[in-house]
Design a protein around this motif. Structure first.
Motif, PDB file in Angstrom:
ATOM      1  N   PHE A 274       0.880  -1.171   0.000  1.00 56.94           N
ATOM      2  CA  PHE A 274       0.000   0.000   0.000  1.00 56.94           C
ATOM      3  C   PHE A 274       0.915   1.218   0.000  1.00 56.94           C
ATOM      4  CE2 PHE A 274      -2.596   3.194   2.290  1.00 56.94           C
ATOM      5  CZ  PHE A 274      -3.712   3.187   1.468  1.00 56.94           C
ATOM      6  N   VAL A 275       0.726   2.119  -0.950  1.00 60.31           N
ATOM      7  CA  VAL A 275       1.598   3.286  -1.100  1.00 60.31           C
ATOM      8  C   VAL A 275       0.756   4.558  -1.020  1.00 60.31           C
ATOM      9  CG1 VAL A 275       3.252   4.489  -2.589  1.00 60.31           C
ATOM     10  CG2 VAL A 275       3.179   1.979  -2.567  1.00 60.31           C
ATOM     11  N   LYS A 276       1.193   5.475  -0.167  1.00 63.22           N
ATOM     12  CA  LYS A 276       0.561   6.786  -0.055  1.00 63.22           C
ATOM     13  C   LYS A 276       1.530   7.813  -0.609  1.00 63.22           C
ATOM     14  CE  LYS A 276      -1.385   7.522   4.019  1.00 63.22           C
ATOM     15  NZ  LYS A 276      -1.703   7.506   5.472  1.00 63.22           N
ATOM     16  N   THR A 277       1.006   8.803  -1.335  1.00 64.26           N
ATOM     17  CA  THR A 277       1.850   9.868  -1.871  1.00 64.26           C
ATOM     18  C   THR A 277       1.235  11.228  -1.571  1.00 64.26           C
ATOM     19  OG1 THR A 277       0.779   9.907  -4.058  1.00 64.26           O
ATOM     20  CG2 THR A 277       2.641   8.384  -3.765  1.00 64.26           C
ATOM     21  N   ASN A 278       2.102  12.221  -1.555  1.00 66.39           N
ATOM     22  CA  ASN A 278       1.676  13.607  -1.362  1.00 66.39           C
ATOM     23  C   ASN A 278       2.839  14.502  -1.801  1.00 66.39           C
ATOM     24  OD1 ASN A 278       0.338  16.012  -0.442  1.00 66.39           O
ATOM     25  ND2 ASN A 278      -0.785  14.735   1.020  1.00 66.39           N
ATOM     26  N   ARG A 279       2.702  15.788  -1.547  1.00 65.14           N
ATOM     27  CA  ARG A 279       3.758  16.736  -1.932  1.00 65.14           C
ATOM     28  C   ARG A 279       5.063  16.404  -1.212  1.00 65.14           C
ATOM     29  NH1 ARG A 279       0.108  20.410   0.339  1.00 65.14           N
ATOM     30  NH2 ARG A 279       1.840  21.080   1.629  1.00 65.14           N
ATOM     31  N   ALA A 280       6.163  16.716  -1.838  1.00 62.65           N
ATOM     32  CA  ALA A 280       7.483  16.417  -1.277  1.00 62.65           C
ATOM     33  C   ALA A 280       7.698  17.083   0.077  1.00 62.65           C
ATOM     34  CB  ALA A 280       8.583  16.846  -2.255  1.00 62.65           C
ATOM     35  N   ASP A 281       7.141  18.279   0.280  1.00 65.88           N
ATOM     36  CA  ASP A 281       7.356  18.979   1.547  1.00 65.88           C
ATOM     37  C   ASP A 281       6.624  18.308   2.721  1.00 65.88           C
ATOM     38  OD1 ASP A 281       4.978  20.042   0.201  1.00 65.88           O
ATOM     39  OD2 ASP A 281       4.865  21.475   1.854  1.00 65.88           O
ATOM     40  N   LEU A 282       5.825  17.278   2.452  1.00 69.03           N
ATOM     41  CA  LEU A 282       5.115  16.554   3.508  1.00 69.03           C
ATOM     42  C   LEU A 282       5.785  15.219   3.845  1.00 69.03           C
ATOM     43  CD1 LEU A 282       1.434  17.333   2.474  1.00 69.03           C
ATOM     44  CD2 LEU A 282       2.793  18.377   4.302  1.00 69.03           C
ATOM     45  N   ALA A 283       7.028  15.050   3.435  1.00 71.23           N
ATOM     46  CA  ALA A 283       7.737  13.796   3.713  1.00 71.23           C
ATOM     47  C   ALA A 283       7.825  13.511   5.209  1.00 71.23           C
ATOM     48  CB  ALA A 283       9.142  13.830   3.097  1.00 71.23           C
ATOM     49  N   ASP A 284       8.007  14.544   6.014  1.00 75.37           N
ATOM     50  CA  ASP A 284       8.099  14.339   7.459  1.00 75.37           C
ATOM     51  C   ASP A 284       6.788  13.785   8.027  1.00 75.37           C
ATOM     52  OD1 ASP A 284       9.693  14.623   9.936  1.00 75.37           O
ATOM     53  OD2 ASP A 284       8.072  15.987  10.489  1.00 75.37           O
ATOM     54  N   MET A 285       5.662  14.158   7.434  1.00 71.39           N
ATOM     55  CA  MET A 285       4.375  13.624   7.861  1.00 71.39           C
ATOM     56  C   MET A 285       4.355  12.105   7.701  1.00 71.39           C
ATOM     57  SD  MET A 285       0.566  14.434   6.281  1.00 71.39           S
ATOM     58  CE  MET A 285       0.926  13.681   4.688  1.00 71.39           C
ATOM     59  N   PHE A 286       4.873  11.617   6.585  1.00 73.02           N
ATOM     60  CA  PHE A 286       4.920  10.176   6.347  1.00 73.02           C
ATOM     61  C   PHE A 286       5.925   9.493   7.275  1.00 73.02           C
ATOM     62  CE2 PHE A 286       3.334  10.728   1.737  1.00 73.02           C
ATOM     63  CZ  PHE A 286       2.013  10.558   2.133  1.00 73.02           C
ATOM     64  N   GLU A 287       7.056  10.137   7.530  1.00 71.64           N
ATOM     65  CA  GLU A 287       8.040   9.546   8.447  1.00 71.64           C
ATOM     66  C   GLU A 287       7.464   9.428   9.854  1.00 71.64           C
ATOM     67  OE1 GLU A 287      11.501  11.990   7.999  1.00 71.64           O
ATOM     68  OE2 GLU A 287      11.737  11.415   5.897  1.00 71.64           O
ATOM     69  N   ALA A 288       6.715  10.454  10.279  1.00 78.36           N
ATOM     70  CA  ALA A 288       6.074  10.412  11.594  1.00 78.36           C
ATOM     71  C   ALA A 288       4.991   9.334  11.628  1.00 78.36           C
ATOM     72  CB  ALA A 288       5.493  11.770  11.949  1.00 78.36           C
ATOM     73  N   GLU A 289       4.267   9.172  10.537  1.00 78.88           N
ATOM     74  CA  GLU A 289       3.242   8.122  10.485  1.00 78.88           C
ATOM     75  C   GLU A 289       3.877   6.739  10.600  1.00 78.88           C
ATOM     76  OE1 GLU A 289      -0.268   6.347   7.573  1.00 78.88           O
ATOM     77  OE2 GLU A 289       0.548   8.327   7.145  1.00 78.88           O
ATOM     78  N   ALA A 290       4.977   6.542   9.892  1.00 74.98           N
ATOM     79  CA  ALA A 290       5.675   5.249   9.978  1.00 74.98           C
ATOM     80  C   ALA A 290       6.151   4.994  11.401  1.00 74.98           C
ATOM     81  CB  ALA A 290       6.845   5.218   8.994  1.00 74.98           C
ATOM     82  N   ALA A 291       6.708   6.008  12.045  1.00 73.97           N
ATOM     83  CA  ALA A 291       7.164   5.860  13.430  1.00 73.97           C
ATOM     84  C   ALA A 291       5.987   5.555  14.350  1.00 73.97           C
ATOM     85  CB  ALA A 291       7.895   7.121  13.890  1.00 73.97           C
TER      86      ALA A 291
END
Length: 183
Positions: free
Chosen positions: A46-63
């Motif tokens: 399952f892959v989620k994508t969004n703007r590059a400036d929201l990468a930290d949001m995905f890193e926090a979600e993974a954590a």
């Protein structure tokens, strides 16, 4: 998905095996991210994508997912990889087939077990988001203080900045002043 090659490389690096996407199927259900099920080499993710400036949001979600999984109570998707490619941030998660109904009593027990994992303070080791809204998680020794300052109080400040009326602020301030009475 703007950069399937970057996602393939991230999956391969995380799993230690080559991965080539053979199909990409858009998924619904989200309002702030684009979501896909990608398949290849007999695997699905399952892959989620969004703007590059929201990468930290995905890193926090993974954590956050890893933290939830550490309680060994609820089954949550395992984070595989995250990154940025072609101006787009992405998060790759284990694909979980959803559907059917579980036993409510079993879910209740699992949720209770999830909440047995505690710390001495309230907060978390990093800030994250609720949707795209920032959520601050600074540590507090008292739960009411944490709730007042970092949850309800922060939301009220954002509402004021976004032009919500004086009545909301007045009612919100009254709630914050008496928060202990509710808990």
């Amino acid at each position: 998905m703007k950069s399937p090659a970057t996602v393939e490389a991230a999956i391969a690096a995380a799993t230690g095996t080559g991965f080539k996407i053979t199909s990409t199927n858009p998924m619904g259900g989200g309002c702030i991210n684009q979501a896909y099920v990608v398949e290849g080499n007999g695997q699905r993710y399952f892959v989620k994508t969004n703007r590059a400036d929201l990468a930290d949001m995905f890193e926090a979600e993974a954590a956050g997912l890893s933290e939830l999984a550490s309680a060994q109570a609820l089954r949550v998707p395992r984070p595989i990889a995250s990154g940025v490619g072609a101006g787009e941030a992405f998060l790759v998660l284990e694909f979980m087939e959803l559907g059917g109904r579980g036993a409510p009593s079993r879910m209740g027990r699992a949720l209770a077990q999830q909440h047995l994992k505690t710390t001495e303070k309230f907060g978390w080791l990093r800030d994250n988001t609720i949707g795209s809204t920032p959520q601050h998680n600074a540590w507090a020794a008292d739960w009411i203080v944490f709730l007042r300052e970092h949850r309800f109080g922060y939301q009220l400040k954002m509402a004021a900045r976004n032009g919500w009326g004086k009545r909301l602020q007045t009612l919100g301030d009254r709630l914050l002043a008496r928060l202990e009475d509710f808990f």
